[in-house]
Design an enzyme around this catalytic site. Structure first.
Site, PDB file in Angstrom:
ATOM      1  N   HIS A   1       0.839  -1.137  -0.057  1.00  0.00           N
ATOM      2  CA  HIS A   1       0.033  -0.003   0.113  1.00  0.00           C
ATOM      3  C   HIS A   1       0.918   1.329  -0.035  1.00  0.00           C
ATOM      4  O   HIS A   1       0.320   2.280  -0.337  1.00  0.00           O
ATOM      5  CB  HIS A   1      -0.848   0.064   1.432  1.00  0.00           C
ATOM      6  CG  HIS A   1      -2.311   0.815   0.887  1.00  0.00           C
ATOM      7  ND1 HIS A   1      -2.263   1.979   0.345  1.00  0.00           N
ATOM      8  CD2 HIS A   1      -3.528   0.515   1.459  1.00  0.00           C
ATOM      9  CE1 HIS A   1      -3.451   2.431   0.468  1.00  0.00           C
ATOM     10  NE2 HIS A   1      -4.067   1.822   1.311  1.00  0.00           N
TER      11      HIS A   1
ATOM     12  N   TYR B   1     -14.879   6.117   8.201  1.00  0.00           N
ATOM     13  CA  TYR B   1     -13.480   6.700   7.380  1.00  0.00           C
ATOM     14  C   TYR B   1     -13.961   6.119   5.660  1.00  0.00           C
ATOM     15  O   TYR B   1     -14.254   5.127   5.426  1.00  0.00           O
ATOM     16  CB  TYR B   1     -12.422   6.090   7.544  1.00  0.00           C
ATOM     17  CG  TYR B   1     -11.122   6.068   6.813  1.00  0.00           C
ATOM     18  CD1 TYR B   1     -10.048   6.822   7.156  1.00  0.00           C
ATOM     19  CD2 TYR B   1     -11.085   5.923   5.358  1.00  0.00           C
ATOM     20  CE1 TYR B   1      -9.065   7.289   6.416  1.00  0.00           C
ATOM     21  CE2 TYR B   1      -9.920   6.123   4.739  1.00  0.00           C
ATOM     22  CZ  TYR B   1      -8.775   6.690   5.193  1.00  0.00           C
ATOM     23  OH  TYR B   1      -7.677   7.026   4.522  1.00  0.00           O
TER      24      TYR B   1
ATOM     25  N   THR C   1      -4.774  10.640  -0.544  1.00  0.00           N
ATOM     26  CA  THR C   1      -5.952  10.406  -0.165  1.00  0.00           C
ATOM     27  C   THR C   1      -6.420  11.628   0.836  1.00  0.00           C
ATOM     28  O   THR C   1      -5.440  12.115   1.316  1.00  0.00           O
ATOM     29  CB  THR C   1      -6.343   9.038   0.470  1.00  0.00           C
ATOM     30  OG1 THR C   1      -5.584   9.053   1.660  1.00  0.00           O
ATOM     31  CG2 THR C   1      -6.112   7.980  -0.665  1.00  0.00           C
TER      32      THR C   1
END
Length: 788
Positions: free
Chosen positions: A475, A591, A604
């Protein structure tokens, strides 16, 4: 392969007559062709650097400026207003001697033209940056576009009329702005209100006001200073502190997965699927290297998104450290690393400068599958080191993989374009338990056996025994939309462009003289084997605790939702709030990932989906208030959610700003009770939409079964849920739900049922009865066709 060619390229023996040099012309020819490929790439990079360096102008515009200046001078007019003569006076003395007066004038005109051309480029780029900094268009109602926005769109189209390369817009994208601290604190308190009791909210309000009036302003000044200096004031800290500094396992906790088609497996032949998949990925890499990919844009607009995340997609790995990991990226790699039944291979994908054909790659993969050799001692479960804690992996790497044969083999894995696992299991929606098989498919991609994936690679491809495929992505280097774009291209290219023969094999011919893939050699001591077993135990406990549930929601999709004039994402997010309330009896901090790629190097921002408006709607619906009142509250909740999403996209979010303020406070060595409390709040409902970005690649009208399942991730909180969803076509939404078995209050299957019921209840509330009946008939017809 390259080492083998170089080893036999020349041999020599020492004889009494001298040195007898023997050359292999075939090997030398392959080395020469590999060098030609390398130089072609360098020339291509240089060419692209020039083209994107002058964007939105073109290199040929320089010639136009030069001709215009010379033509004006020919007409005995001075367009430079004396600057050309000034340049001529300052030419080096050697040029005054060697050039005639006319030659000096021409050279000065060329210099002036070039400077004018560069000035025009900078002016155009500045104008484009100003245009891309305008975000008011996002807040205007659909169908009611202001005159300002119409003019803005026209100007933007004019400046973007030239076909851009992948990175052409990078230098024209605006920097992420630092919001006023007062606005961020106010937005935070608004978002926290539905989650706190009155005394808790009053206490938090006092902490927030104290922070805003004292320490906050000091931290803000440092943050503004960073924003002036750095390209993006968030991204580097986000990458380091959220991802790379984590010392726990990245498997499940950080990595995420992507799935194959839901209904279709293009071929049941494992080697053939691997051949086409590897080819498609390498074709995508070629497009990235040549910058032939179109820049991603906001759907339905000409507004570009930052493409910086594409730079580290291939030839990248995460290496462990004591306090922080490091991302390592290499310019190129001519091989992939392959794992099969406990053995590691290096598979060269280029021969003499050309990419192997899919049929040749299938042939090479089949050789690996047919190889009967057993794993070397400690080799089979070596990958578990990447699945466990990071510090033990660093220690083993330093002691036993920093030199010799182990370093060379580890380099082959880490420097590979990507990692391929040839799994000996079958996965997918099949057999008598398709729903349960989908859940097992998700768990297999998320963690596998905990040792048969290399979780440090930027992404790993998994090819199953029955031809099903999937990927697992690390990630830290990029977010899901970037990987989803890659995976969409791979699936579409595999199924619709490369294709298969009638018997399921790749198309094309095979060069039978290809050398086989190279087995990697290891000398793994008992200490490493013991640590691999320890890391495997940690990873296995984590994997066994994950509860995954994947289900396609077929009752309706975005087609019916849009007819209600409601945002599909807002509809789903409010549905998730209703589902969570029914599942847990209350609300939680939620979230939703939103992108900030309208800005350079943006990643993000968080959309706090649990709002005052959404909680008011949920309570009204559960209290069985009048339908008109519920519809009105839903409309308010939907509008509020869309506004929150737009604000997050345009740099006016909450959480990244507070996160950076917290990092500054740690650097300064000061404590903030407000920031500590905000950043310690658990996200019990973590959600993300996987966008379909290249729908044009999938012909769902003629091939309706080629539907993507999307992907998912593990739960963020031990007592919470992770929910990923993908809106496919007009009539389907695929959900991926995760939680932990160890928490008695969560159950992924139960929550999946609540999600389905919540979505249907909201649709029943909003839909017109006639439309609802018609839609049910169409759904039944479609379902009967599917069964036939």
């Amino acid at each position: 392969m390259a080492e083998a060619h170089q080893a036999v390229a020349f041999q020599f023996t020492i004889t009494p007559e001298g040195i007898d040099l023997q050359l292999s012309h075939q090997a030398l020819n392959q080395i020469f062709l590999s060098g030609v490929r390398s130089w072609k790439k360098r020339v291509s990079r240089l060419r692209n650097r020039v083209i994107k360096g002058v964007y939105p102008a073109s290199p040929s515009s320089w010639l136009f400026v030069v001709i215009a200046i010379l033509a004006t001078m020919y007409m005995r007019s001075d367009p430079s207003m004396g600057l050309i003569k000034m340049i001529q006076q300052h030419l080096p003395l050697s040029l005054h001697v060697s050039l005639s007066t006319q030659g000096q004038t021409m050279l000065s005109a060329l210099v002036f033209s070039t400077l004018l051309w560069l000035s025009l480029i900078l002016a155009l780029r500045f104008c484009l940056k100003l245009l891309l900094s305008y975000h008011q268009w996002m807040f205007e109602q659909h169908g009611r576009v202001s005159n300002t926005t119409k003019v803005w769109v026209t100007l933007l189209r004019l400046l973007s009329s030239r076909k851009p390369l992948l990175y052409s817009y990078q230098t024209s994208l605006p920097h992420l702005p630092v919001p006023p601290i007062k606005d961020t604190v106010s937005r935070y308190l608004t978002s926290a209100r539905p989650l706190l009791t009155d005394p808790e909210f009053n206490r938090m309000t006092e902490l927030a006001r104290e922070f805003e009036s004292n320490l906050g302003n000091r931290l803000q000044r440092y943050l503004r200073l960073k924003a002036l200096w750095a390209t993006n004031y968030v991204s580097d800290w986000w990458e380091e502190y959220i991802y790379l500094r984590g010392r726990g396992p990245i498997m499940v906790n950080s990595n995420y997965y992507g799935m194959d088609f839901l209904y279709v497996t293009p071929t049941p032949v494992q080697a053939a699927r691997a051949g086409n998949t590897i080819t498609a990925l390498l074709l995508y890499r070629r497009k990235v290297n040549r910058e032939e990919l179109k820049p991603s844009r906001v759907p339905g607009t000409v507004i570009p998104l930052c493409a910086a995340q594409c730079e580290r997609m291939f030839n990248t790995t995460r290496t462990p450290g004591v306090e922080t990991d490091v991302l390592q990226h290499w310019q190129d790699s001519e091989f992939v690393a392959v794992y099969h039944k406990g053995r590691f291979f290096r598979l060269w994908v280029y021969l003499a400068g050309r990419l192997l054909s899919p049929r040749e790659l299938e042939h090479q993969i089949q050789r690996i599958l047919d190889d009967p050799s057993p794993p070397q001692p400690g080799e089979e479960k070596l990958g578990a080191l990447t699945a466990g804690e990071r510090v033990p992996w660093f220690q083993m790497r330093e002691r036993h993989f920093s030199s010799g044969i182990n370093k060379r083999s580890l380099d082959c894995i880490e420097r590979a374009a990507f990692f391929v696992t040839l799994d000996d299991e079958e996965q997918g929606m099949r057999g008598e338990d398709p729903a349960g098989n989908l859940d097992r498919y998700a768990k297999s991609l998320l963690h596998g056996k905990c040792y048969d994936r290399w979780f440090d690679k930027s992404f790993s491809i998994v090819i199953y025994k029955n031809g099903k495929s999937g990927l697992n992505a690390e990630h830290s280097w990029a977010d899901a939309p970037t990987v989803a774009h890659l995976w969409e291209y791979t699936l579409a290219t595999d199924a619709f462009q490369l294709g298969y023969t009638e018997d399921g094999h790749c198309k094309g011919d095979v060069d039978r003289s290809l050398p086989p893939a190279q087995r990697l050699a290891w000398d793994i001591p008992s200490e490493v084997q013991a640590q691999a077993s320890s890391s495997l135990a940690v990873a296995q406990a984590l994997a066994d605790d994950v509860d995954c549930h994947v289900f396609p929601f077929r009752e309706f999709g975005k087609g019916r939702i849009k007819k209600l004039r409601v945002s599909p994402d807002a509809f789903i997010q409010i549905g998730l709030q209703l589902a969570y309330f029914r599942d847990r009896g209350g609300f939680c901090l939620t979230y939703e990932a939103s992108m900030t790629r309208l800005f350079r190097e943006g990643r993000t921002e968080t959309v706090r989906s649990c709002s005052n408006e959404s909680s008011a709607f949920v309570r009204a619906l559960e209290n069985r208030e009048a339908e008109d009142q519920c519809r009105r509250l839903f409309q308010l909740a939907s509008e509020r959610h869309q506004n929150l999403y737009r604000m997050a996209m345009t740099g006016a979010g909450i959480d990244r700003h507070l996160f950076c303020l917290y990092v500054v406070s740690k650097y300064l060595g000061v404590d903030s009770p407000f920031l500590q409390e905000v950043l310690s709040e658990p996200w019990r409902l973590s959600t993300s939409q996987t966008p379909v970005q290249q729908m044009e690649l999938f012909d769902l009208k003629n091939h309706p079964d080629f539907i993507s399942l999307g992907g998912g991730f593990g739960p963020v909180a031990d007592d919470g849920y992770g929910v990923s969803y993908i809106i496919v076509g007009e009539d389907m939404i695929n959900f991926h739900v995760s939680s932990k078995h160890s928490c008695s209050e969560t159950d992924s299957h139960r929550f999946g049922v609540q999600i389905s019921k919540a979505l249907k209840d909201i649709m029943n509330l909003l839909a017109d009865p006639k439309t609802q009946t018609s839609s049910k008939v169409q759904q039944a017809q479609a379902q009967s066709k599917k069964q036939l």
